[in-house]
Design a protein around this motif. Sequence first.
Motif, PDB file in Angstrom:
ATOM      1  N   CYS A  36     -56.841  -9.877 -46.424  1.00 22.80           N
ATOM      2  CA  CYS A  36     -55.078  -9.782 -46.058  1.00 22.80           C
ATOM      3  C   CYS A  36     -54.703 -10.757 -44.771  1.00 22.80           C
ATOM      4  CB  CYS A  36     -54.723  -8.552 -46.145  1.00 22.80           C
ATOM      5  SG  CYS A  36     -52.842  -8.716 -46.027  1.00 22.80           S
ATOM      6  N   HIS A  37     -53.947 -11.880 -45.421  1.00 27.82           N
ATOM      7  CA  HIS A  37     -53.672 -12.411 -44.481  1.00 27.82           C
ATOM      8  C   HIS A  37     -52.326 -12.442 -44.648  1.00 27.82           C
ATOM      9  CE1 HIS A  37     -54.370 -17.115 -42.161  1.00 27.82           C
ATOM     10  NE2 HIS A  37     -54.203 -16.771 -42.179  1.00 27.82           N
ATOM     11  N   ALA A  38     -51.506 -12.263 -43.524  1.00 30.38           N
ATOM     12  CA  ALA A  38     -50.446 -11.954 -43.502  1.00 30.38           C
ATOM     13  C   ALA A  38     -50.047 -13.311 -42.620  1.00 30.38           C
ATOM     14  CB  ALA A  38     -50.102 -10.943 -42.357  1.00 30.38           C
TER      15      ALA A  38
ATOM     16  N   ALA B 198     -52.783  -6.048 -42.884  1.00 28.24           N
ATOM     17  CA  ALA B 198     -54.044  -8.078 -42.715  1.00 28.24           C
ATOM     18  C   ALA B 198     -55.136  -7.958 -41.588  1.00 28.24           C
ATOM     19  CB  ALA B 198     -53.141  -8.695 -41.816  1.00 28.24           C
ATOM     20  N   ASP B 199     -55.811  -8.767 -41.718  1.00 30.65           N
ATOM     21  CA  ASP B 199     -56.717  -9.252 -41.268  1.00 30.65           C
ATOM     22  C   ASP B 199     -56.752 -10.399 -40.642  1.00 30.65           C
ATOM     23  OD1 ASP B 199     -58.865  -7.643 -42.769  1.00 30.65           O
ATOM     24  OD2 ASP B 199     -58.576  -8.525 -43.982  1.00 30.65           O
ATOM     25  N   ARG B 200     -56.227 -11.204 -40.573  1.00 34.42           N
ATOM     26  CA  ARG B 200     -55.691 -12.225 -39.905  1.00 34.42           C
ATOM     27  C   ARG B 200     -53.943 -12.455 -40.288  1.00 34.42           C
ATOM     28  NH1 ARG B 200     -57.772 -17.596 -41.426  1.00 34.42           N
ATOM     29  NH2 ARG B 200     -58.263 -16.395 -43.973  1.00 34.42           N
ATOM     30  N   ILE B 201     -53.457 -12.508 -39.288  1.00 33.51           N
ATOM     31  CA  ILE B 201     -51.503 -12.676 -39.193  1.00 33.51           C
ATOM     32  C   ILE B 201     -52.243 -14.735 -38.600  1.00 33.51           C
ATOM     33  CG2 ILE B 201     -49.572 -12.617 -37.730  1.00 33.51           C
ATOM     34  CD1 ILE B 201     -51.145  -9.185 -37.864  1.00 33.51           C
TER      35      ILE B 201
ATOM     36  N   LYS C  75     -57.247  -3.750 -51.056  1.00 29.41           N
ATOM     37  CA  LYS C  75     -58.036  -4.570 -50.526  1.00 29.41           C
ATOM     38  C   LYS C  75     -58.841  -4.503 -50.996  1.00 29.41           C
ATOM     39  CE  LYS C  75     -57.325  -5.271 -46.571  1.00 29.41           C
ATOM     40  NZ  LYS C  75     -57.413  -4.712 -44.516  1.00 29.41           N
TER      41      LYS C  75
ATOM     42  N   VAL D 248     -47.669  -5.002 -41.681  1.00 30.46           N
ATOM     43  CA  VAL D 248     -48.427  -6.325 -41.363  1.00 30.46           C
ATOM     44  C   VAL D 248     -49.454  -5.832 -40.405  1.00 30.46           C
ATOM     45  CG1 VAL D 248     -48.732  -8.269 -39.949  1.00 30.46           C
ATOM     46  CG2 VAL D 248     -46.505  -7.784 -41.890  1.00 30.46           C
TER      47      VAL D 248
ATOM     48  N   PRO E 147     -55.113  -9.728 -35.577  1.00 28.08           N
ATOM     49  CA  PRO E 147     -54.036  -8.903 -34.796  1.00 28.08           C
ATOM     50  C   PRO E 147     -53.858  -8.257 -33.304  1.00 28.08           C
ATOM     51  CG  PRO E 147     -55.126  -8.563 -37.470  1.00 28.08           C
ATOM     52  CD  PRO E 147     -55.613  -9.240 -36.520  1.00 28.08           C
TER      53      PRO E 147
END
Length: 251
Positions: A33-35, A214-217, A195, A210, A231
């Motif tokens: 999950c990339h936010a 999220a794994d990345r943002i 996920k 978020v 994060p």
Amino acid sequence: MAEPLLQVERLSKRFGALAAVADVSLDLVSGECHAVIGPNGAGKTTLLALIAGEILPDAGRVAFAGEDVTRLKVSRRALRGLGRTFQLTQLCAEFSARRNVMLAVEARVGTPFHFLRRADSLATLAARADAALVMAGLAERAHVPAGLLSHGEQRQLELAVAMAARPRALLLDEPAAGLGPAETAEMAARLAALKGRVAMLLVEHDMDTVFRLADRITVMAEGRVIASGAPDTIRADAAVREAYLGEIADA
């Protein structure tokens, strides 16, 4: 990190004098999950529209599963496994929840059902729809017209519509928009359950959601990326705090 499923390279889009998206690059790996976050007007929804094919970029490239899809129509990207939800609900209000999902599967998957007898085709569509409704927590509301569902249930139905097409990646445009705290927590839980099954590019204003998912943002402001990372890195970034006027620091 694994080879990206979705790659966005230096994507740009102007509307007159406004640079809605300016030289944006990011990627999405299978199962993560990339936010994408940022203040109102940052260009987040325009970015999703460019990735989905709803509008064409002025410059840049979108690749999905190793294929350049920059100029492909929305329907062709959907057939390749790129799903989409919207900030505002887009459902057929007079049709039941189940029928909404069946129509979406038929429209997006299309040709495989042409080789089946009609009865088998309808049974397959119905089975796909029912499984998606169970996933979204709407099994008991399958025969209720979409227009009579609560706002939260309509958001769940949109998720069912998107997932019934079995996407490899899902573009989520503010899935918690307009939801109360309990409904937001429920939506976050349903997305958390996905996920690993589907990659998610998530645009969302609710910071609890978020940071839970999220794994990345990636953070955008005025059409540009101002920060991207894990994060914890984003929480501590001074430019992010300034763009959000301190909101993220307390999230």
